[in-house]
Design a protein around this motif. Structure first.
Motif, short mmCIF file in Angstrom:
data_model
loop_
_atom_site.label_atom_id
_atom_site.label_comp_id
_atom_site.label_asym_id
_atom_site.label_seq_id
_atom_site.Cartn_x
_atom_site.Cartn_y
_atom_site.Cartn_z
N GLU A 100 28.98 6.90 -80.64
CA GLU A 100 29.98 7.80 -80.04
C GLU A 100 30.05 9.13 -80.79
N ARG A 101 29.86 9.07 -82.10
CA ARG A 101 29.98 10.30 -82.89
C ARG A 101 28.69 11.12 -82.88
N GLY A 102 27.65 10.58 -82.24
CA GLY A 102 26.47 11.41 -82.05
C GLY A 102 25.20 10.97 -82.76
N TYR A 103 25.23 9.80 -83.44
CA TYR A 103 23.95 9.34 -83.99
C TYR A 103 23.02 9.00 -82.83
N ARG A 104 21.78 9.44 -82.93
CA ARG A 104 20.88 9.34 -81.79
C ARG A 104 20.07 8.05 -81.82
N PRO A 121 16.27 7.80 -92.97
CA PRO A 121 16.51 9.22 -93.29
C PRO A 121 17.51 9.86 -92.32
N ASP A 122 17.42 9.47 -91.04
CA ASP A 122 18.30 10.05 -90.02
C ASP A 122 19.73 9.51 -90.16
N LEU B 86 7.81 11.29 -88.14
CA LEU B 86 9.20 10.98 -87.83
C LEU B 86 9.74 11.83 -86.68
N GLY B 87 9.21 13.04 -86.58
CA GLY B 87 9.79 13.99 -85.64
C GLY B 87 10.76 14.96 -86.29
N GLY B 95 13.90 12.92 -83.80
CA GLY B 95 12.98 11.86 -83.43
C GLY B 95 13.54 10.46 -83.50
N ALA B 96 14.76 10.29 -84.02
CA ALA B 96 15.31 8.93 -84.12
C ALA B 96 15.47 8.32 -82.73
N ASP B 97 15.78 9.17 -81.75
CA ASP B 97 16.00 8.65 -80.40
C ASP B 97 14.69 8.24 -79.72
#
Lengths: 525, 121
Positions: A100-104, A121-122, B86-87, B95-97
């Motif tokens: 909901e807070r925007g993590y993809r 890392p993300d 990774l993107g 790129g995580a999506d």
């Protein structure tokens, strides 16, 4: 040296991985001011950031029951059903909060949000952004060296700002320790800073530990690399140096590879990956392919040398013993989260590595942050005015005359005693006791003579923390005279029903060990 | 461990000094940063993806210096390789999506390469 940097907040969080971030967010959302100090950089610190980790969650009752049943079996009698349920529920809810807070998160082939995986890392960069947005004061490169107490209550911490060359002192109404597990100096991804600092600081105030014998999980790495990520090896075959295949019965991979590693070099090839799997592996687990790409190896077609690397309590389950549902550790004002805590609740004698530990970090982070916030709010705004005393001992305040000691020697000793397969994976009373006598001697030297300022104090405290965790681990391993889960005693290869209990350690200098009594026995007395 | 900080690519933004969790780099006033504590490198490769100009190279060996040269890294096309996979671009996440790990976990449950095995971790 200049005057220490002064930091003040309702809640102080020590650490920079996911548990620390979730704790800081929870305390902030409870209305507290929050300072977070980390040894490294929030976003790259810890074992999660360089990894790609599964999560442990359930969106249906059936899946929840199945996850718990699987873990009950592998925990060999040491898990806690109620805590497993709490962790799954809290983590599931907050994985959705993350979305909901925007993590993809990616979507699966049916278009559903895929929350079963977090890209390190993300994920960690995103958590840092949430902290900044929430108004948490983040201090990178500020390792904590010791806790501060006001009477019997924890009231802050002190440390050294490495890049500023200045000491810092933080006053707070409550403190959360989320400094990670102890990797015993093993060169696995993200583990350099995982020296068991929080366990040492809490134990100096009397906090107890548990599960430290479950500190013998090993991971497969391409030889001469740090990448201990297991997913690709699901599609691997394993070979000896002469090219003969190693037969691996289901569930026996690590025991077989560990035994084989004692008689010669090991090789692997990802030759069971077919169809769409190689492409998905390369794109989904890019960190796993860094060693191959840099060495010009095609791991799907070529044999490559591998090794086993110790993963300490990071993928083991030992750590500080939780005293309550808010992740207090039995010392007023002190809370802990993530791998700093023992994880027998969810993993027992098996590894919590991967999904369960990731969800544990989220759940215990949130609980400890809320618990610390409630404690700080009860104290009120004048908590920072309490007179405090520093609680650190070994490496800071020698018991005898101060001498110049080289902390690198202690670190090298810990590595030599704790990393070899023949000492830690396969355990025997004589080798455990021999290691303990050397570790105890190094501990006594540091205790009696270790003293330093600034960067030297930082290194001495890391050495002290490594020694403390190593001594707890091998003492517990020597006391558990049986084989259970990852704790393999060659001199006691079977499980003993009478020992199907957790093992608690109290004290650092002369730890006292006791098996926890089962609840019915405790209730009867 | 970290082996190359390319002085010709580096813009002295010092992001690596900030982002390295092991405090390996040291800023130098008026110049590019230096690898000041190489042995502390934990070989996590994250400095590479935080570097906005792909000026860093981490060799896979966490215990020994391999001695690889900048020319060899350029010739093998390895600068920025992790970020591309990774993107991530210019030090920013991405790129995580598009992570296809769901296919791996699905395959690990259905493929069963050699009889009954437990699901992938």
């Amino acid at each position: 040296m200049a005057e220490p940097i002064q930091l003040t907040s309702d809640v102080l969080v020590i650490g920079g991985g996911p548990a620390a971030c979730w704790a800081a967010l929870a305390a902030r959302e409870a209305g507290c001011s929050v300072v977070l100090v980390d040894k490294g950089y929030v976003g790259t610190s810890g074992a999660t950031a360089p990894s790609n980790t599964g999560t442990w969650f359930a969106t249906t009752k059936e899946r929840r029951a199945k996850l718990i049943a699987e873990r009950v079996k592998s925990s060999e009698g040491l898990a806690d059903l109620r805590q497993m349920g709490r962790v799954i529920d809290t983590a599931t809810q907050h994985l959705h909060v993350l979305a909901e807070r925007g993590y993809r998160f990616p979507r699966d082939d049916e278009g559903a949000l895929y929350i079963a995986n977090l890209r390190g890392p993300d994920y960690m960069r995103f958590l840092r952004q949430l902290l900044v947005r929430a108004g948490v004061t983040v201090r990178d490169h500020h390792p904590a060296l010791e806790l501060l107490t006001a009477g019997e209550v924890v009231a802050g911490a002190a440390g050294f700002a490495r890049q500023l060359g200045q000491n810092w002192e933080a006053r707070a109404g409550a403190v959360v320790l989320a400094t990670g597990g102890c990797a015993f100096g093993s060169r696995i991804l993200g583990a350099t800073g995982l020296t068991g600092d929080g366990q040492l600081m809490a134990a100096e105030l009397g906090a107890r530990l548990s599960g430290m014998e479950f500190s013998s999980q090993y991971g497969i790495v391409p030889l001469h690399s740090s990448v201990n990520k297991g997913l690709p090896y699901f599609w691997a075959s394993f070979y000896r140096a002469d090219g003969s295949a190693i037969e691996i019965p289901p569930g026996e991979r690590f025991a077989v590879l560990a035994r084989e590693s004692l008689s010669g070099p090991l090789q692997a090839r990802l030759d069971r990956a077919t169809g769409a799997v190689p492409d998905a592996l390369r794109r989904g687990q890019p960190n796993c392919f860094l060693p191959f790409e840099r060495a010009g190896i095609d791991p799907f077609a070529q044999l490559f040398p591998i090794a086993l690397r110790a993963e300490g309590t990071v993928r083991g389950t030992g750590g500080l013993k939780r005293a309550d549902d808010a992740c207090g550790v039995g010392i007023p004002g002190l809370f802990a989260a993530g791998d700093t805590l023992e994880r027998q609740d969810i993993a027992g004698a098996a590894t919590g590595g991967g999904g369960p530990n990731a969800s544990w970090a989220i759940a215990t982070g949130l609980w400890s942050g809320k618990g610390a916030a409630a404690f700080a709010q009860r104290l009120g705004p004048r908590a920072a005015e309490r007179p405090v005393r520093p609680a650190g001992q070994v490496g800071l305040r020698p018991a005898a005359d101060a001498r110049a000691l080289d902390p690198a020697e202690a670190v090298a000793l810990v590595r030599a005693e704790m990393l070899p397969v023949e000492r830690n994976f396969f355990r025997r009373a004589p080798t455990l006791n021999a290691s303990l006598s050397r570790l105890d001697a190094a501990w006594a030297t540091l205790r009696d003579h270790g003293q330093g300022e600034g960067a030297t104090a930082f290194r001495l405290r890391e050495a002290a923390a490594l020694l403390a965790s190593s001594r707890w681990a091998y003492r517990a391993a020597a006391a558990r005279g049986e084989t259970r889960g990852m704790h393999r005693r060659l001199d006691a290869p079977a499980g003993t029903p009478a020992l199907a209990h957790r093992l608690t350690l109290a004290g650092i200098d002369q730890p006292v060990l006791s098996f926890d009594r089962p609840p019915q026995e405790a209730a009867a007395s | 461990m970290i082996e190359i900080l390319s002085a010709s690519r580096c813009t002295a933004c010092n992001v690596c000094v900030k982002a390295c969790p092991a405090n390996v780099f040291e800023a130098v006033p008026g110049s590019v940063p230096v690898i000041a504590r190489q042995a502390d490198c934990q070989t996590c490769f994250l400095c590479e993806i935080y570097c906005p100009v792909d000026a860093l190279f981490v060799a896979a060996d966490p215990e020994h210096v391999t001695g690889i040269t900048e020319d060899a890294v350029v010739a093998a096309g390895l600068f920025g390789g992790y970020a591309r996979a990774l993107g991530w671009k210019k030090g920013r996440e991405g790129g995580a999506d598009a992570d296809p790990t769901h296919r791996l976990r699905q395959a690990s449950l259905t493929a069963m390469p050699t009889g009954p095995r437990s699901p992938a971790p």
